[in-house]
Design an enzyme around this catalytic site. Structure first.
Site, PDB file in Angstrom:
ATOM      1  N   ARG A   1      11.490  -3.290   7.834  1.00 54.86           N
ATOM      2  CA  ARG A   1      10.201  -3.163   7.137  1.00 54.86           C
ATOM      3  C   ARG A   1       9.054  -3.835   7.888  1.00 54.86           C
ATOM      4  O   ARG A   1       8.107  -4.329   7.267  1.00 54.86           O
ATOM      5  CB  ARG A   1      10.295  -3.726   5.709  1.00 54.86           C
TER       6      ARG A   1
ATOM      7  N   ARG B   1       3.281  -3.674   4.279  1.00 54.44           N
ATOM      8  CA  ARG B   1       2.181  -4.268   3.514  1.00 54.44           C
ATOM      9  C   ARG B   1       1.784  -5.682   3.889  1.00 54.44           C
ATOM     10  O   ARG B   1       0.716  -6.128   3.511  1.00 54.44           O
ATOM     11  CB  ARG B   1       2.520  -4.203   2.016  1.00 54.44           C
TER      12      ARG B   1
ATOM     13  N   ARG C   1      -3.329   2.792   5.560  1.00 55.46           N
ATOM     14  CA  ARG C   1      -2.847   3.433   4.332  1.00 55.46           C
ATOM     15  C   ARG C   1      -4.026   3.860   3.462  1.00 55.46           C
ATOM     16  O   ARG C   1      -4.008   4.927   2.856  1.00 55.46           O
ATOM     17  CB  ARG C   1      -1.915   2.508   3.558  1.00 55.46           C
TER      18      ARG C   1
ATOM     19  N   ASP D   1       9.905   7.261   5.252  1.00 57.21           N
ATOM     20  CA  ASP D   1      10.700   6.672   4.170  1.00 57.21           C
ATOM     21  C   ASP D   1      11.999   7.446   4.057  1.00 57.21           C
ATOM     22  O   ASP D   1      12.054   8.638   4.383  1.00 57.21           O
ATOM     23  CB  ASP D   1       9.941   6.732   2.844  1.00 57.21           C
TER      24      ASP D   1
ATOM     25  N   TYR E   1      18.934   7.443  -5.776  1.00 56.93           N
ATOM     26  CA  TYR E   1      17.582   7.827  -6.218  1.00 56.93           C
ATOM     27  C   TYR E   1      17.568   9.242  -6.787  1.00 56.93           C
ATOM     28  O   TYR E   1      16.855   9.546  -7.733  1.00 56.93           O
ATOM     29  CB  TYR E   1      16.593   7.740  -5.052  1.00 56.93           C
TER      30      TYR E   1
HETATM   31  O1  1CP Z   1       8.811  -0.765   9.301  1.00 59.58           O
HETATM   32  C1  1CP Z   1       9.460  -0.110   8.478  1.00 59.58           C
HETATM   33  O2  1CP Z   1      10.630  -0.371   8.212  1.00 59.58           O
HETATM   34  C2  1CP Z   1       8.725   0.989   7.823  1.00 59.58           C
HETATM   35  C3  1CP Z   1       9.453   2.256   7.591  1.00 59.58           C
HETATM   36  C4  1CP Z   1      10.257   2.266   6.289  1.00 59.58           C
HETATM   37  C5  1CP Z   1      11.649   2.270   6.181  1.00 59.58           C
HETATM   38  C6  1CP Z   1      12.655   2.101   7.289  1.00 59.58           C
HETATM   39  C7  1CP Z   1       9.732   2.387   4.972  1.00 59.58           C
HETATM   40  C8  1CP Z   1       8.316   2.394   4.617  1.00 59.58           C
HETATM   41  N1  1CP Z   1      10.783   2.558   4.102  1.00 59.58           N
HETATM   42  C9  1CP Z   1      11.957   2.471   4.803  1.00 59.58           C
HETATM   43  C10 1CP Z   1      13.313   2.619   4.303  1.00 59.58           C
HETATM   44  C11 1CP Z   1      13.565   2.550   2.836  1.00 59.58           C
HETATM   45  N2  1CP Z   1      12.847   3.094   1.798  1.00 59.58           N
HETATM   46  C12 1CP Z   1      14.734   1.978   2.292  1.00 59.58           C
HETATM   47  C13 1CP Z   1      15.843   1.369   3.124  1.00 59.58           C
HETATM   48  C14 1CP Z   1      15.450   0.045   3.667  1.00 59.58           C
HETATM   49  C15 1CP Z   1      15.510  -1.113   2.725  1.00 59.58           C
HETATM   50  O3  1CP Z   1      16.538  -1.310   2.083  1.00 59.58           O
HETATM   51  O4  1CP Z   1      14.500  -1.852   2.695  1.00 59.58           O
HETATM   52  C16 1CP Z   1      14.682   2.139   0.898  1.00 59.58           C
HETATM   53  C17 1CP Z   1      15.706   1.669  -0.103  1.00 59.58           C
HETATM   54  C18 1CP Z   1      13.483   2.847   0.595  1.00 59.58           C
HETATM   55  C19 1CP Z   1      13.014   3.281  -0.751  1.00 59.58           C
HETATM   56  C20 1CP Z   1      11.677   2.728  -1.036  1.00 59.58           C
HETATM   57  N3  1CP Z   1      10.517   3.183  -0.466  1.00 59.58           N
HETATM   58  C21 1CP Z   1      11.356   1.612  -1.835  1.00 59.58           C
HETATM   59  C22 1CP Z   1      12.364   0.729  -2.560  1.00 59.58           C
HETATM   60  C23 1CP Z   1      12.379   1.013  -4.017  1.00 59.58           C
HETATM   61  C24 1CP Z   1      13.519   0.282  -4.684  1.00 59.58           C
HETATM   62  O5  1CP Z   1      14.378   0.972  -5.270  1.00 59.58           O
HETATM   63  O6  1CP Z   1      13.587  -0.960  -4.616  1.00 59.58           O
HETATM   64  C25 1CP Z   1       9.970   1.444  -1.785  1.00 59.58           C
HETATM   65  C26 1CP Z   1       9.134   0.428  -2.506  1.00 59.58           C
HETATM   66  C27 1CP Z   1       9.457   2.430  -0.899  1.00 59.58           C
HETATM   67  C28 1CP Z   1       8.049   2.612  -0.435  1.00 59.58           C
HETATM   68  C29 1CP Z   1       7.798   2.186   0.954  1.00 59.58           C
HETATM   69  N4  1CP Z   1       8.486   2.649   2.070  1.00 59.58           N
HETATM   70  C30 1CP Z   1       7.947   2.096   3.208  1.00 59.58           C
HETATM   71  C31 1CP Z   1       6.862   1.242   2.803  1.00 59.58           C
HETATM   72  C32 1CP Z   1       5.970   0.462   3.742  1.00 59.58           C
HETATM   73  C33 1CP Z   1       6.794   1.310   1.404  1.00 59.58           C
HETATM   74  C34 1CP Z   1       5.775   0.619   0.539  1.00 59.58           C
HETATM   75  C35 1CP Z   1       4.719   1.619   0.220  1.00 59.58           C
HETATM   76  C36 1CP Z   1       3.359   1.051   0.271  1.00 59.58           C
HETATM   77  O7  1CP Z   1       2.982   0.514  -0.767  1.00 59.58           O
HETATM   78  O8  1CP Z   1       2.681   1.149   1.289  1.00 59.58           O
END
Ligand code: 1CP
Length: 348
Positions: free
Chosen positions: A23, A27, A36, A73, A154
């Site tokens: 991640r 943010r 964003r 994502d 999901y």
């Molecule tokens: O640098 C990076 O890693 C950015 C790329 C990235 C990756 C690899 C994002 C951006 N998401 C992910 C993978 C991801 N997405 C996972 C696996 C990694 C982990 O376990 O952390 C999972 C479970 C998700 C699903 C997801 N997307 C969630 C989790 C929800 C939950 O059930 O807890 C969330 C909040 C997101 C949104 C998201 N994805 C990525 C970002 C930067 C964000 C936040 C969105 C924003 O507000 O900008």
């Protein structure tokens, strides 16, 4: 000169132990928030190759990590299979019609047709390949996917969950349907990762973020075996592309020496002691990890942990990372400190 991160994934000697953070594009970076805002919302950002490439590169310049991870994502896959997806502020991802029957599953697009719809991902990778090559600093590009199981949670629950009760009800009362879902997702993921490799990524990471939701005796059946299938497929075509497997919360499997799988690197989560992971898995896999991400709130706690992990791994068959994703309120200064400490302590 080879890419230090790719060399480390393959278990080769490197001048220091490379580091990146799960991640890392996100943010906690004001520059990410700015882009964003420009995109309008998170999904628009994923769909815009130029802007997605920009935020992918940001952590290379701001915190000096050794690899970039494609900005996207895991949930774009079920989205392009036909499930309507929204990211609600403060609540995270939501699918409007979760899958509960075979008909629901049959209504989704599968195979190459679904994988071919993710053009914005492949376009982002192509832009990044050019930009990274032009930099000439040998930083690597990681592509990724969610594990079929993590994606299925999901798709079945419709959103993130604490209890996984809907998918577990299916696991025990209708395992055939759960396997059908996992098979369909696995087919798409294989082709999706193949197209990411063809577009220019250097390394694959598979995120099984919700591995710990499955009881140990069922983990192989409902998750690990599908990831083995994906890895076997990719390795048969791209033997030189390293694969990192990150299953979160599986110390029970590590302890029992869960070793089989065509992966190069095993991502160790922060709940699994690195010394145990090294003893059980270190001969089979390069290990990635595993600082508890909340240590980033304190520089001294960070340095102590980095030194501790380095003394266990000894600069061999290791990639520094966090044991899960960086949180949005971590000061950028502290993330930089983590990265520079990893590079400092391991310099040969
Ligand atoms: O640098 C990076 O890693 C950015 C790329 C990235 C990756 C690899 C994002 C951006 N998401 C992910 C993978 C991801 N997405 C996972 C696996 C990694 C982990 O376990 O952390 C999972 C479970 C998700 C699903 C997801 N997307 C969630 C989790 C929800 C939950 O059930 O807890 C969330 C909040 C997101 C949104 C998201 N994805 C990525 C970002 C930067 C964000 C936040 C969105 C924003 O507000 O900008």
């Amino acid at each position: 000169m080879g890419k230090i991160f790719v060399d480390a994934c393959l278990g080769l000697e490197t001048p220091y132990t490379p580091v990146w953070m799960m991640r890392q594009a996100g943010r906690y970076l004001p520059q990410y928030m700015e882009v964003r805002k420009q995109a309008g919302n998170f999904l628009n950002l994923c769909h815009n190759p130029k802007l997605a490439a920009e935020v992918t590169i940001q952590p290379l310049d701001i915190v000096n990590v050794d690899a970039a991870i494609l900005f996207s994502d895991i949930l774009v896959v079920p989205n392009e299979m036909g499930m309507k997806l929204e990211f609600l502020a403060g609540e995270g991802p939501v699918f409007d019609k979760p899958i509960s029957t075979e008909d629901d599953l049959d209504s989704l697009i599968g195979g190459d047709e679904a994988a071919s719809k993710l053009t914005y991902v492949y376009d982002t990778i192509k832009i990044l390949r050019e930009q990274l090559d032009a930099r000439g600093d040998n930083k690597a590009l990681i592509g990724f996917t969610g594990a079929p199981w993590t994606l299925a949670t999901y798709m079945i629950e419709g959103q993130g969950t604490k209890t996984y009760n809907i998918c577990k009800k299916m696991m025990y009362s209708n395992p055939e349907l759960l396997h059908k879902i996992l098979k369909k997702v696995t087919e798409v993921v294989k082709l999706y990762m193949e197209k990411q490799i063809e577009s220019g990524i250097d390394v694959v990471q598979i995120f099984d973020s919700w591995a710990a939701a499955i009881e140990p005796s069922k983990y192989n059946e409902f998750s690990w075996s599908y990831m083995v299938e994906i890895a076997d497929y990719l390795k048969s075509k791209y033997p030189n592309t390293p694969i990192i497997m990150f299953p979160k919360g599986v110390s029970a499997f590590v302890e029992r020496g869960l070793v089989y799988g065509n992966f190069d690197v095993f991502g160790v989560d922060w709940g699994t002691p690195m010394a145990m992971a090294k003893e059980k898995l270190g001969d089979k896999y390069v290990l990635q990890g595993n600082m508890e991400p909340c240590r980033l709130y304190d520089k001294v706690a960070t340095t102590q942990c980095v030194e501790g992990i380095h003394s266990i791994m000894g600069g061999k068959r290791h990639i520094f990372n966090l044991g899960h994703g960086i949180l949005p309120d971590v000061p950028v200064e502290n993330a930089k400190h983590f990265v520079s400490e990893c590079q400092r302590v391991s310099k040969k």
